[in-house]
Design a protein around this motif. Structure first.
Motif, PDB file in Angstrom:
ATOM      1  N   MET A 171     -25.740   5.160  35.751  1.00  0.00           N
ATOM      2  CA  MET A 171     -26.150   6.319  34.954  1.00  0.00           C
ATOM      3  C   MET A 171     -26.881   5.882  33.697  1.00  0.00           C
ATOM      4  N   LEU A 172     -26.356   4.850  33.028  1.00  0.00           N
ATOM      5  CA  LEU A 172     -27.027   4.321  31.839  1.00  0.00           C
ATOM      6  C   LEU A 172     -28.398   3.771  32.211  1.00  0.00           C
ATOM      7  N   GLY A 173     -28.466   3.057  33.356  1.00  0.00           N
ATOM      8  CA  GLY A 173     -29.744   2.517  33.815  1.00  0.00           C
ATOM      9  C   GLY A 173     -30.746   3.607  34.126  1.00  0.00           C
ATOM     10  N   GLY A 174     -30.284   4.685  34.785  1.00  0.00           N
ATOM     11  CA  GLY A 174     -31.176   5.806  35.081  1.00  0.00           C
ATOM     12  C   GLY A 174     -31.693   6.467  33.824  1.00  0.00           C
ATOM     13  N   PHE A 175     -30.816   6.609  32.826  1.00  0.00           N
ATOM     14  CA  PHE A 175     -31.224   7.201  31.537  1.00  0.00           C
ATOM     15  C   PHE A 175     -32.260   6.322  30.847  1.00  0.00           C
ATOM     16  N   MET A 176     -32.032   4.995  30.856  1.00  0.00           N
ATOM     17  CA  MET A 176     -32.972   4.071  30.205  1.00  0.00           C
ATOM     18  C   MET A 176     -34.335   4.101  30.888  1.00  0.00           C
ATOM     19  N   LEU A 177     -34.340   4.152  32.219  1.00  0.00           N
ATOM     20  CA  LEU A 177     -35.617   4.208  32.944  1.00  0.00           C
ATOM     21  C   LEU A 177     -36.369   5.496  32.650  1.00  0.00           C
ATOM     22  N   LYS A 178     -35.631   6.605  32.572  1.00  0.00           N
ATOM     23  CA  LYS A 178     -36.252   7.915  32.359  1.00  0.00           C
ATOM     24  C   LYS A 178     -36.794   8.065  30.942  1.00  0.00           C
ATOM     25  N   GLN A 179     -36.019   7.620  29.961  1.00  0.00           N
ATOM     26  CA  GLN A 179     -36.387   7.839  28.560  1.00  0.00           C
ATOM     27  C   GLN A 179     -37.232   6.715  27.966  1.00  0.00           C
ATOM     28  N   PHE A 180     -37.061   5.514  28.482  1.00  0.00           N
ATOM     29  CA  PHE A 180     -37.753   4.371  27.876  1.00  0.00           C
ATOM     30  C   PHE A 180     -38.549   3.610  28.946  1.00  0.00           C
ATOM     31  N   SER A 181     -38.037   2.454  29.372  1.00  0.00           N
ATOM     32  CA  SER A 181     -38.759   1.656  30.380  1.00  0.00           C
ATOM     33  C   SER A 181     -37.808   0.649  31.002  1.00  0.00           C
ATOM     34  N   GLY A 182     -38.308  -0.033  32.037  1.00  0.00           N
ATOM     35  CA  GLY A 182     -37.513  -1.071  32.675  1.00  0.00           C
ATOM     36  C   GLY A 182     -37.222  -2.215  31.719  1.00  0.00           C
ATOM     37  N   THR A 183     -38.197  -2.553  30.879  1.00  0.00           N
ATOM     38  CA  THR A 183     -38.004  -3.625  29.899  1.00  0.00           C
ATOM     39  C   THR A 183     -36.872  -3.292  28.941  1.00  0.00           C
ATOM     40  N   ALA A 184     -36.848  -2.056  28.454  1.00  0.00           N
ATOM     41  CA  ALA A 184     -35.780  -1.614  27.552  1.00  0.00           C
ATOM     42  C   ALA A 184     -34.422  -1.684  28.240  1.00  0.00           C
ATOM     43  N   PHE A 185     -34.386  -1.319  29.514  1.00  0.00           N
ATOM     44  CA  PHE A 185     -33.129  -1.380  30.276  1.00  0.00           C
ATOM     45  C   PHE A 185     -32.602  -2.808  30.358  1.00  0.00           C
ATOM     46  N   PHE A 186     -33.455  -3.750  30.748  1.00  0.00           N
ATOM     47  CA  PHE A 186     -33.014  -5.131  30.900  1.00  0.00           C
ATOM     48  C   PHE A 186     -32.562  -5.734  29.570  1.00  0.00           C
ATOM     49  N   LEU A 187     -33.284  -5.422  28.493  1.00  0.00           N
ATOM     50  CA  LEU A 187     -32.902  -5.927  27.172  1.00  0.00           C
ATOM     51  C   LEU A 187     -31.555  -5.356  26.740  1.00  0.00           C
ATOM     52  N   THR A 188     -31.339  -4.080  27.026  1.00  0.00           N
ATOM     53  CA  THR A 188     -30.057  -3.441  26.699  1.00  0.00           C
ATOM     54  C   THR A 188     -28.918  -4.089  27.472  1.00  0.00           C
ATOM     55  N   MET A 189     -29.133  -4.347  28.765  1.00  0.00           N
ATOM     56  CA  MET A 189     -28.103  -4.982  29.577  1.00  0.00           C
ATOM     57  C   MET A 189     -27.778  -6.394  29.064  1.00  0.00           C
ATOM     58  N   ALA A 190     -28.790  -7.096  28.577  1.00  0.00           N
ATOM     59  CA  ALA A 190     -28.558  -8.436  28.018  1.00  0.00           C
ATOM     60  C   ALA A 190     -27.641  -8.355  26.793  1.00  0.00           C
ATOM     61  N   LEU A 191     -27.890  -7.377  25.927  1.00  0.00           N
ATOM     62  CA  LEU A 191     -27.057  -7.195  24.736  1.00  0.00           C
ATOM     63  C   LEU A 191     -25.627  -6.796  25.112  1.00  0.00           C
ATOM     64  N   ILE A 192     -25.487  -5.919  26.095  1.00  0.00           N
ATOM     65  CA  ILE A 192     -24.164  -5.475  26.542  1.00  0.00           C
ATOM     66  C   ILE A 192     -23.373  -6.655  27.110  1.00  0.00           C
ATOM     67  N   SER A 193     -24.050  -7.546  27.838  1.00  0.00           N
ATOM     68  CA  SER A 193     -23.382  -8.719  28.400  1.00  0.00           C
ATOM     69  C   SER A 193     -22.797  -9.599  27.291  1.00  0.00           C
ATOM     70  N   ILE A 194     -23.565  -9.792  26.219  1.00  0.00           N
ATOM     71  CA  ILE A 194     -23.079 -10.584  25.086  1.00  0.00           C
ATOM     72  C   ILE A 194     -21.931  -9.861  24.384  1.00  0.00           C
ATOM     73  N   LEU A 195     -22.007  -8.532  24.296  1.00  0.00           N
ATOM     74  CA  LEU A 195     -20.959  -7.735  23.649  1.00  0.00           C
ATOM     75  C   LEU A 195     -19.606  -7.927  24.327  1.00  0.00           C
ATOM     76  N   SER A 196     -19.588  -8.064  25.643  1.00  0.00           N
ATOM     77  CA  SER A 196     -18.319  -8.200  26.370  1.00  0.00           C
ATOM     78  C   SER A 196     -17.541  -9.439  25.942  1.00  0.00           C
ATOM     79  N   ILE A 197     -18.255 -10.468  25.481  1.00  0.00           N
ATOM     80  CA  ILE A 197     -17.594 -11.711  25.053  1.00  0.00           C
ATOM     81  C   ILE A 197     -16.604 -11.438  23.934  1.00  0.00           C
ATOM     82  N   LEU A 198     -16.963 -10.523  23.029  1.00  0.00           N
ATOM     83  CA  LEU A 198     -16.104 -10.237  21.872  1.00  0.00           C
ATOM     84  C   LEU A 198     -14.725  -9.746  22.295  1.00  0.00           C
TER      85      LEU A 198
END
Length: 421
Positions: free
Chosen positions: A359-386
């Motif tokens: 759902m988050l991926g679909g929202f990112m594709l619709k409102q922004f772009s594929g690049t924005a989606f991948f960058l967001t997922m990269a940040l979320i992956s780092i966030l999980s470490i905390l």
């Protein structure tokens, strides 16, 4: 031939049947469900957010279906649950051929998710029941390998069929499920297996798992970290497939190549990565894995050809292979023996990430772009470490406090003994 005969004689025929069925199920799902987002875009022109909701409904249903599977199987018998779940999946896949509305599609995906959550634990229990204790680890390793083998071959067939006739993969999947249901029914009857008993006598309920999450802060941090990780890699292919279909002329072929690279990567890297991880702490392994996952997502954002997509997928897969086993190890370290099933049940809430991710991926594709989606997922992956880091620190502090209290009690006990003397 001698090796093949030896292998066949090592395990019960039901084990070989379930291994073959695991391959068929993986093949059926990877040639159909993984291409479902592309089908929904091309044939039904569905909104990306609705596609995310549709595909994510399956893991959400499976999350809670696992808790009620035990209750249902206790009432009607595990053998009936095993066969009924396969039959339900068969009819659900057949339903995709006729489905035209989002609601109907969501219902079908939910039914398949529930069926899988019922079938998998009962099938594992049966494999364990008919296998000697010293051979069970090998059997479950074989199950993992044949599952990924199915997911490596399925996308090749799915890509070809998706280019010619979009409904055919679902029809073939329905036939594979139905054929395996009939075969398993005949063999279970042939070998007199009328009731499948679970090895674990602990009743795993939703209430117990929620209760232990409320009472154990360390487990809560690990589960939140797991949910965040699953947002990134739980159903990553859903958004990637839509991105490739919309932005590349050969999107279906690229998507098939990515899926094959992912499955082959899991199969080939699992053993050496496991050997490497055994010498490290689970937290260190998770940190490295999340970094690889994030780096893979960053490369996805700037990939423009098949070679770059394959490299991105391999790096992403390396992170996936590192993180998933390490998560289970962390949970195992904090789990009381008497509550092992309940703690593992609580960990199944990780699948919520597989519902949120599409759902988050679909929202990112619709409102922004594929690049924005991948960058967001990269940040979320780092966030999980905390969250994993915080949970491990709490666990260390808890153990340190327990040791100090024990030492104090020991000193006090010794001093009292001295006074009595």
């Amino acid at each position: 031939m001698n090796k093949a005969n030896l292998f066949l004689k090592q395990y019960h025929p039901i084990v070989h049947t379930l291994l073959f069925g695991t391959f068929l199920i993986a093949l059926a799902q990877s040639m159909s469900l993984l291409f479902l987002p592309i089908y929904l875009v091309k044939e039904l022109h569905m909104d990306p957010v609705v596609i995310g909701l549709t595909v994510g409904a399956g893991p959400l249903a499976a999350t809670f279906g696992g808790f009620i599977a035990g209750v249902v199987s206790d009432r009607i018998g595990r053998r009936k649950v095993l066969l009924a779940s396969l039959l339900l999946s068969s009819f659900s896949f057949l339903g995709f051929v006729f489905a035209e509305t989002p609601i109907f599609l969501i219902i079908l995906v939910i039914l398949i998710g529930l069926s899988n959550s019922f079938f998998t634990p009962v099938a594992k229990a049966l494999m364990g029941d008919v296998t000697d204790a010293d051979k069970r680890v090998r059997v479950f390793s074989l199950r993992y390998v044949v599952n990924n083998l199915g997911f490596a071959i399925g996308p090749i067939i799915g890509a070809y069929l998706a280019l010619s006739a979009n409904e055919v993969p679902f029809l073939i999947a329905a036939c594979l499920y139905l054929g395996f249901t009939i075969l398993l029914h005949i063999l279970l009857k042939r070998f007199g297996i009328k009731q499948i008993e679970a090895q674990d006598t602990e009743k795993i309920t939703l209430r117990k798992s929620l209760s232990v999450l409320r009472s154990d802060t360390i487990l809560l941090y690990f589960v939140i970290g797991g949910i965040i990780c699953m947002v990134v890699h739980g159903q990553w292919s859903v958004t990637v497939s839509q991105y490739l279909e919309n932005d590349f002329t050969n999107g279906v072929q690229l998507f098939a190549i990515i899926l094959i690279a992912n499955s082959v990567g899991v199969i080939s890297m699992q053993y050496p990565i496991t050997r490497w991880a055994e010498k490290r702490t689970p937290l260190f392994t998770i940190i490295i894995g999340c970094i690889f996952t994030a780096f893979g997502m960053l490369l996805f954002a700037f990939s423009g050809n098949a070679v770059m997509f394959v490299i991105s997928t391999i790096i992403f897969t390396l992170g996936e292979v590192l993180v998933i086993p390490a998560e289970y190890t962390l949970i195992d370290q904090i789990t009381p023996k008497a509550l092992r099933g309940t703690y593992y049940g609580a960990q199944s809430f990780n699948s919520l990430g597989s519902f949120i991710g599409p759902m988050l991926g679909g929202f990112m594709l619709k409102q922004f772009s594929g690049t924005a989606f991948f960058l967001t997922m990269a940040l979320i992956s780092i966030l999980s470490i905390l969250f994993f880091w915080r949970g491990v620190n709490l666990f260390k502090n808890k153990n340190t406090t327990s040791n100090v209290d024990f030492e104090k009690r020991l000193i006090k006990s010794n001093s009292q003994t001295s006074i009595l003397r």
